[in-house]
Scaffold this active site. Structure first.
Site, PDB file in Angstrom:
ATOM      1  N   TYR A  70       0.828  -1.209   0.000  1.00  0.00           N
ATOM      2  CA  TYR A  70       0.000   0.000   0.000  1.00  0.00           C
ATOM      3  C   TYR A  70       0.865   1.263   0.000  1.00  0.00           C
ATOM      4  O   TYR A  70       0.446   2.306   0.473  1.00  0.00           O
ATOM      5  CB  TYR A  70      -0.931   0.024   1.220  1.00  0.00           C
ATOM      6  N   LYS A  72       6.373 -14.033   4.343  1.00  0.00           N
ATOM      7  CA  LYS A  72       6.486 -14.920   3.179  1.00  0.00           C
ATOM      8  C   LYS A  72       7.934 -14.804   2.676  1.00  0.00           C
ATOM      9  O   LYS A  72       8.191 -14.573   1.483  1.00  0.00           O
ATOM     10  CB  LYS A  72       5.467 -14.476   2.113  1.00  0.00           C
ATOM     11  N   ASP A 110       0.486 -17.805   4.848  1.00  0.00           N
ATOM     12  CA  ASP A 110      -0.632 -18.636   4.374  1.00  0.00           C
ATOM     13  C   ASP A 110      -0.964 -19.722   5.396  1.00  0.00           C
ATOM     14  O   ASP A 110      -2.131 -19.942   5.752  1.00  0.00           O
ATOM     15  CB  ASP A 110      -0.358 -19.214   2.979  1.00  0.00           C
ATOM     16  N   ASP A 125      -3.990  -6.895   6.696  1.00  0.00           N
ATOM     17  CA  ASP A 125      -5.369  -6.564   6.317  1.00  0.00           C
ATOM     18  C   ASP A 125      -6.170  -7.858   6.165  1.00  0.00           C
ATOM     19  O   ASP A 125      -7.280  -8.006   6.699  1.00  0.00           O
ATOM     20  CB  ASP A 125      -5.324  -5.797   4.983  1.00  0.00           C
ATOM     21  N   ASP A 180      -9.068  -9.888   8.938  1.00  0.00           N
ATOM     22  CA  ASP A 180     -10.429 -10.298   8.566  1.00  0.00           C
ATOM     23  C   ASP A 180     -10.625 -11.792   8.842  1.00  0.00           C
ATOM     24  O   ASP A 180     -11.690 -12.221   9.280  1.00  0.00           O
ATOM     25  CB  ASP A 180     -10.713 -10.004   7.085  1.00  0.00           C
TER      26      ASP A 180
END
Ligand code: NAD
Length: 321
Positions: free
Chosen positions: A115, A160, A191, A215, A219
């Site tokens: 971002y 990652k 992941d 982000d 969630d």
């Protein structure tokens, strides 16, 4: 006097933020609330979604309470919340999840990663640059390590690094900072972490990760608390602070009275805690629990109570406690 800039924004932001203000006013009636109009409706009316004057009002306030902004379907203006996070240098996004047997916080780096805003389109492709800086990583790792130490907990570094060079830097610096602060720590591929946190949520305490991963992860962890209507967040810098529900403007239910105000009210409780009122913040959490236990719930939680009725029920519990 404590001054709070209130940016309700669009959609259900205009329903859940007044609910949070009503609850906070029950606890701290002498706060000054300064409305700041930002977002899509403002853009449609005036051609501007956010001005330098709005940012100045937010910077002058002791904290900002923010609702949500609708992204215009035409993609006409840059994300308002991203602009605010950047202008106020709100580099740490804390997203706690509390539920039965679960008490964890995602600490998401808030200013760089994917971002960073460095992107362009070419004839046959579009590119977005993922920036992970040493300064950005050190400060988010420090925030997360201090939080883990305060909670007598431990730190998980979500990354990652097996694929992304930028995450090799993130992982090595976060590890070094956790060691510096003497915080127990472990590294997990993001992941695998997204699945494991659902299978074994009790194994997690503070999780630090980069912007987009945080982000998404927050969630995912939101599932543990019952969905988006339950998730508060804090955006913290060294000089400014903004509190907002994790959810967006939910145009599908805006104006129907179906919005769950808990995420916004808990964001207000995080603001109280930040401004030095931890006991009052706990009172709000307890009041919400007691209303939920009484079976008063908004439709997303399986009930039939509307936003205002739920809010009044929480106010009544607070007034009687
Ligand atoms: P959303 O979070 O607004 O809604 C997702 C789903 O969850 C919807 O079905 C909605 O009805 C439900 N939901 C969300 N909050 C709820 C609540 N408090 N109570 C009950 N149900 C709730 O996400 P979206 O639909 O992807 O986005 C809608 C708009 O919000 C878009 O324009 C998006 O860009 C914007 N958005 C803004 C922010 C922000 O300003 N911080 C964050 C996310 C999305």
């Amino acid at each position: 006097m404590t001054t709070i800039a209130v940016a309700e924004g669009d959609g259900i932001g205009r329903e859940v933020i007044p609910a949070a203000v009503a609850i906070l006013s029950t606890i701290n009636p002498d706060w000054e609330w300064v409305p700041v109009e930002v977002g899509y409706a403002r853009w449609q009316r005036t051609g501007s979604a956010l001005t330098s004057g709005d940012l100045a009002m937010m910077k002058e306030a002791d904290a900002v309470l923010f609702g949500a902004i609708t992204t215009p379907p035409e993609g006409e203006y840059p994300s308002v919340i991203l602009q605010i996070r950047k202008a106020l240098d709100l580099y740490a996004n804390l997203r706690p999840v509390r539920a039965s047997g679960v008490d964890l916080v995602t600490v998401r780096e808030n200013t760089e990663g994917l971002y960073s805003g460095i992107e362009w389109e070419e004839e046959d492709r579009a590119c977005t640059v993922r920036v992970v800086s040493k300064k950005g990583t050190r400060r988010i790792a420090t925030r997360a390590s201090i939080l883990a130490r305060e909670r007598n907990g431990h730190l998980t570094i979500g990354h990652k690094a097996n694929v992304l060079r930028s995450d090799r830097l993130f992982l090595s610096l976060c590890t070094a900072v956790a060691e510096e602060y003497n915080v127990p720590h472990a590294a997990r591929l993001i992941d695998a972490l997204c699945l494991d946190v659902l299978l074994h949520p009790e194994a997690y305490d503070v999780i630090v990760t980069t912007n987009l991963f945080g982000d998404i992860l927050s969630d995912v962890t939101g599932y543990l608390a019952g969905g988006l209507g339950m998730l508060p967040s804090a955006n913290l810098g060294d000089r400014h602070a903004l509190f907002e529900p994790v959810h967006g403007s939910a145009p599908d239910i805006a104006g129907t009275g179906r919005a769950n105000p808990i995420a916004a009210i808990l964001s207000g409780a995080m603001m109280l805690d930040h401004l030095g009122y931890p006991e009052e913040a706990d009172l709000i959490e307890a009041a919400i629990q007691s209303v939920l236990l009484a079976g008063i719930r908004t439709p997303d939680l399986g009930g039939d109570t509307d936003t205002e009725t739920f809010t009044r029920a929480v106010c009544r519990v607070l007034q009687s406690s």
